[in-house]
Design a protein around this motif. Structure first.
Motif, PDB file in Angstrom:
ATOM      1  N   LEU A  84       0.845  -1.191   0.000  1.00 40.79           N
ATOM      2  CA  LEU A  84       0.000   0.000   0.000  1.00 40.79           C
ATOM      3  C   LEU A  84       0.882   1.243   0.000  1.00 40.79           C
ATOM      4  CD1 LEU A  84      -2.774  -0.969   2.585  1.00 40.79           C
ATOM      5  CD2 LEU A  84      -2.782  -1.257   0.114  1.00 40.79           C
ATOM      6  N   GLU A  85       0.642   2.122  -0.960  1.00 41.56           N
ATOM      7  CA  GLU A  85       1.380   3.378  -1.064  1.00 41.56           C
ATOM      8  C   GLU A  85       0.416   4.527  -0.838  1.00 41.56           C
ATOM      9  OE1 GLU A  85       3.817   6.073  -4.367  1.00 41.56           O
ATOM     10  OE2 GLU A  85       3.248   3.988  -4.816  1.00 41.56           O
ATOM     11  N   SER A  86       0.521   5.164   0.305  1.00 40.80           N
ATOM     12  CA  SER A  86      -0.383   6.257   0.644  1.00 40.80           C
ATOM     13  C   SER A  86       0.114   7.565   0.036  1.00 40.80           C
ATOM     14  CB  SER A  86      -0.506   6.381   2.165  1.00 40.80           C
ATOM     15  OG  SER A  86      -1.259   7.515   2.520  1.00 40.80           O
ATOM     16  N   PHE A  87      -0.824   8.439  -0.308  1.00 45.25           N
ATOM     17  CA  PHE A  87      -0.478   9.744  -0.854  1.00 45.25           C
ATOM     18  C   PHE A  87      -0.205  10.775   0.237  1.00 45.25           C
ATOM     19  CE2 PHE A  87      -3.144   8.784  -4.890  1.00 45.25           C
ATOM     20  CZ  PHE A  87      -2.103   8.004  -5.371  1.00 45.25           C
ATOM     21  N   ILE A  88      -0.380  10.413   1.499  1.00 46.09           N
ATOM     22  CA  ILE A  88      -0.186  11.359   2.587  1.00 46.09           C
ATOM     23  C   ILE A  88       1.284  11.794   2.644  1.00 46.09           C
ATOM     24  CG2 ILE A  88      -0.333  11.697   5.080  1.00 46.09           C
ATOM     25  CD1 ILE A  88      -2.532   9.638   5.173  1.00 46.09           C
ATOM     26  N   GLY A  89       1.506  13.088   2.598  1.00 50.43           N
ATOM     27  CA  GLY A  89       2.853  13.620   2.680  1.00 50.43           C
ATOM     28  C   GLY A  89       3.640  13.571   1.388  1.00 50.43           C
ATOM     29  N   SER A  90       3.041  13.132   0.269  1.00 48.32           N
ATOM     30  CA  SER A  90       3.745  13.058  -0.999  1.00 48.32           C
ATOM     31  C   SER A  90       3.175  14.087  -1.980  1.00 48.32           C
ATOM     32  CB  SER A  90       3.631  11.649  -1.597  1.00 48.32           C
ATOM     33  OG  SER A  90       2.289  11.351  -1.914  1.00 48.32           O
ATOM     34  N   GLU A  91       3.842  14.227  -3.123  1.00 52.85           N
ATOM     35  CA  GLU A  91       3.382  15.180  -4.126  1.00 52.85           C
ATOM     36  C   GLU A  91       2.056  14.761  -4.748  1.00 52.85           C
ATOM     37  OE1 GLU A  91       6.482  15.556  -6.958  1.00 52.85           O
ATOM     38  OE2 GLU A  91       7.876  16.579  -5.595  1.00 52.85           O
ATOM     39  N   ALA A 123      -5.907   1.402  -7.313  1.00 55.77           N
ATOM     40  CA  ALA A 123      -5.894   2.503  -6.351  1.00 55.77           C
ATOM     41  C   ALA A 123      -6.962   2.253  -5.303  1.00 55.77           C
ATOM     42  CB  ALA A 123      -6.128   3.843  -7.041  1.00 55.77           C
ATOM     43  N   PHE A 124      -6.810   2.898  -4.155  1.00 53.41           N
ATOM     44  CA  PHE A 124      -7.798   2.768  -3.091  1.00 53.41           C
ATOM     45  C   PHE A 124      -8.209   4.157  -2.634  1.00 53.41           C
ATOM     46  CE2 PHE A 124      -3.720   2.786  -0.828  1.00 53.41           C
ATOM     47  CZ  PHE A 124      -3.951   3.715   0.183  1.00 53.41           C
ATOM     48  N   ARG A 125      -9.398   4.197  -2.055  1.00 55.02           N
ATOM     49  CA  ARG A 125      -9.883   5.429  -1.457  1.00 55.02           C
ATOM     50  C   ARG A 125     -10.791   5.077  -0.288  1.00 55.02           C
ATOM     51  NH1 ARG A 125     -14.167   7.949  -5.871  1.00 55.02           N
ATOM     52  NH2 ARG A 125     -15.186   6.016  -6.492  1.00 55.02           N
ATOM     53  N   LEU A 126     -10.751   5.903   0.700  1.00 55.15           N
ATOM     54  CA  LEU A 126     -11.546   5.716   1.908  1.00 55.15           C
ATOM     55  C   LEU A 126     -12.749   6.639   1.828  1.00 55.15           C
ATOM     56  CD1 LEU A 126     -11.821   4.360   4.664  1.00 55.15           C
ATOM     57  CD2 LEU A 126     -10.446   6.192   5.635  1.00 55.15           C
ATOM     58  N   LYS A 127     -13.906   6.029   1.625  1.00 59.17           N
ATOM     59  CA  LYS A 127     -15.132   6.807   1.539  1.00 59.17           C
ATOM     60  C   LYS A 127     -15.647   7.105   2.941  1.00 59.17           C
ATOM     61  CE  LYS A 127     -16.362   4.635  -2.869  1.00 59.17           C
ATOM     62  NZ  LYS A 127     -17.390   3.859  -3.602  1.00 59.17           N
ATOM     63  N   ARG A 128     -16.868   7.571   2.972  1.00 62.82           N
ATOM     64  CA  ARG A 128     -17.454   7.929   4.267  1.00 62.82           C
ATOM     65  C   ARG A 128     -17.591   6.714   5.171  1.00 62.82           C
ATOM     66  NH1 ARG A 128     -22.905   8.431   5.846  1.00 62.82           N
ATOM     67  NH2 ARG A 128     -23.514   7.927   3.714  1.00 62.82           N
ATOM     68  N   HIS A 179      -6.790   7.932  -2.499  1.00 64.18           N
ATOM     69  CA  HIS A 179      -5.945   8.182  -1.336  1.00 64.18           C
ATOM     70  C   HIS A 179      -4.628   7.403  -1.372  1.00 64.18           C
ATOM     71  CE1 HIS A 179     -10.043   9.179   0.350  1.00 64.18           C
ATOM     72  NE2 HIS A 179      -9.355  10.262   0.655  1.00 64.18           N
ATOM     73  N   GLY A 180      -4.456   6.545  -2.361  1.00 59.47           N
ATOM     74  CA  GLY A 180      -3.216   5.799  -2.457  1.00 59.47           C
ATOM     75  C   GLY A 180      -3.288   4.753  -3.550  1.00 59.47           C
ATOM     76  N   LEU A 181      -2.167   4.065  -3.753  1.00 52.54           N
ATOM     77  CA  LEU A 181      -2.045   3.024  -4.769  1.00 52.54           C
ATOM     78  C   LEU A 181      -1.881   1.662  -4.110  1.00 52.54           C
ATOM     79  CD1 LEU A 181       0.414   4.766  -7.266  1.00 52.54           C
ATOM     80  CD2 LEU A 181      -2.083   4.703  -7.369  1.00 52.54           C
ATOM     81  N   VAL A 182      -2.321   0.643  -4.824  1.00 47.87           N
ATOM     82  CA  VAL A 182      -2.185  -0.749  -4.375  1.00 47.87           C
ATOM     83  C   VAL A 182      -1.252  -1.463  -5.350  1.00 47.87           C
ATOM     84  CG1 VAL A 182      -3.355  -2.922  -3.888  1.00 47.87           C
ATOM     85  CG2 VAL A 182      -4.483  -0.751  -3.366  1.00 47.87           C
ATOM     86  N   HIS A 183      -0.176  -2.020  -4.844  1.00 43.69           N
ATOM     87  CA  HIS A 183       0.794  -2.749  -5.660  1.00 43.69           C
ATOM     88  C   HIS A 183       0.700  -4.240  -5.318  1.00 43.69           C
ATOM     89  CE1 HIS A 183       2.531   1.128  -6.731  1.00 43.69           C
ATOM     90  NE2 HIS A 183       2.648   1.409  -5.442  1.00 43.69           N
TER      91      HIS A 183
END
Length: 341
Positions: A244-251, A287-292, A262-266
């Protein structure tokens, strides 16, 4: 299942809890091992299952929102892409695998009454028996293996000994294995002292799983392991390896191309049991995303048109991502399902 944690451990911990929650709903026995958070607290924080009617209502609300967004953005889509089949935002068939869970709520204590769970908290185990080293393996790994082996034989999960009662499955969850809290130095040094300790642990654990009615998920802070040879050995010893590669703190967190995710799944490896090779999907970008309320894994669907606000590096990134697909936009539109929990 071997899960490479994201840098902050947010989404990998969520997958870890989903695996355990599915075991509770299915009536499986649980074994949770951790060196950071007490297993009892992990079980109390499992997501609540969604009933079928509730899930249909959730999908109905999301489908309505998607249709309204498509109507508003219909004039923005290039004409050459309008006739291509669109990716469905939700499963189209009535059959579903597993259950769905609400991440905004915790599971009720009544669901735990019908199952058995076993906890392994490393600080507590070390206080009972401080030193134990077996076959050049550190004491923490040896203690976990002893606990798993004892539960498999005593609770009737041994495959060589048929169960007298109705057959059940043991779900094993090990959190942040290989970190400094487990007494291993593979995350702090390029040349660790116990370079083969984790490998030996996985060898023995693999043997226990093969001859028992059990399944295991392990999360590892792979981004901290500097020695790539260790990761290659760990990958070869695992059936499924997902990163799991999160986009938090990245470009990519502020990149318009990934605004819906919200991130990529490898997927580094998938099971190839009873076969020489495994069936590999043509689609490499997930890719993944956290919905409500739901955590969703789906195909990476990038916008067809690049505006002037997208940087040159982002355009190159998009081009490289497109090369991984077999036939461009057509390949992205083949699948109509995604994985949601």
């Amino acid at each position: 299942v071997f899960t490479e944690e994201d840098k902050y451990g947010l989404y990998s911990n969520l997958l870890f809890k989903y695996f355990l929650a599915e075991g509770v709903v299915c009536g499986h026995d649980l074994f949770v091992a951790s060196a950071k958070e007490h297993p009892d607290n992990i079980l109390k924080d499992l997501p609540a299952p969604l009933l079928d009617d509730t899930y249909r209502n959730e999908l109905g609300e999301e489908a309505t929102a998607v249709k309204s967004e498509d109507f508003q953005d219909s004039m923005k889509i290039a004409w050459r892409y309008q006739n291509l089949p669109k990716m469905e935002a939700s499963p189209t068939t009535s059959t579903k695998f597993g259950h769905y869970y609400d991440v905004s709520k915790t599971m009720s204590p009544e669901l735990f009454q019908s199952i058995k769970w076993h906890s392994f908290y490393l600080p507590k185990e070390l206080s009972l028996q401080p030193k134990m080293k077996t076959c050049h393996m550190n004491s923490a790994y040896a203690k976990v293996l002893q606990s798993i082996q004892r539960i498999i034989y005593q609770e009737g999960f041994d495959g060589s000994d048929p169960q007298k009662n109705q057959k059940n499955i043991l779900r094993i969850g090990i959190q942040s294995l290989g970190s400094m809290l487990w007494g291993d130095d593979i995350c702090s040094s390029d040349t660790p002292e116990d370079i083969h300790s984790l490998t030996k642990f996985l060898y023995v654990l693999r043997g226990l799983l093969r001859k028992s009615l059990s399944a295991c998920i392990i999360t590892v802070p792979a981004h901290l392991i500097q020695n790539k040879a260790i990761m290659e050995r760990v990958t070869n010893l695992s059936d499924t390896v997902v990163g799991l590669e999160s986009f938090i703190g990245s470009e990519r967190e502020t990149n318009p191309l990934y605004k819906d995710y919200h991130g990529l799944v490898h997927v580094h490896q998938i099971p190839r049991l009873n076969s020489l090779i495994c069936d590999v999907s043509d689609t490499k970008d997930l890719a993944f995303r956290l919905k409500r309320k739901l955590f969703t894994i789906e195909r990476l669907h990038l916008p067809p048109d690049l505006s002037d606000t997208v940087s040159r590096a982002s355009k190159q990134d998009l081009a490289e991502s497109a090369k991984l697909l077999s036939s461009g936009c057509g390949a992205m539109a083949i699948g109509k399902k995604h994985l949601d929990f």
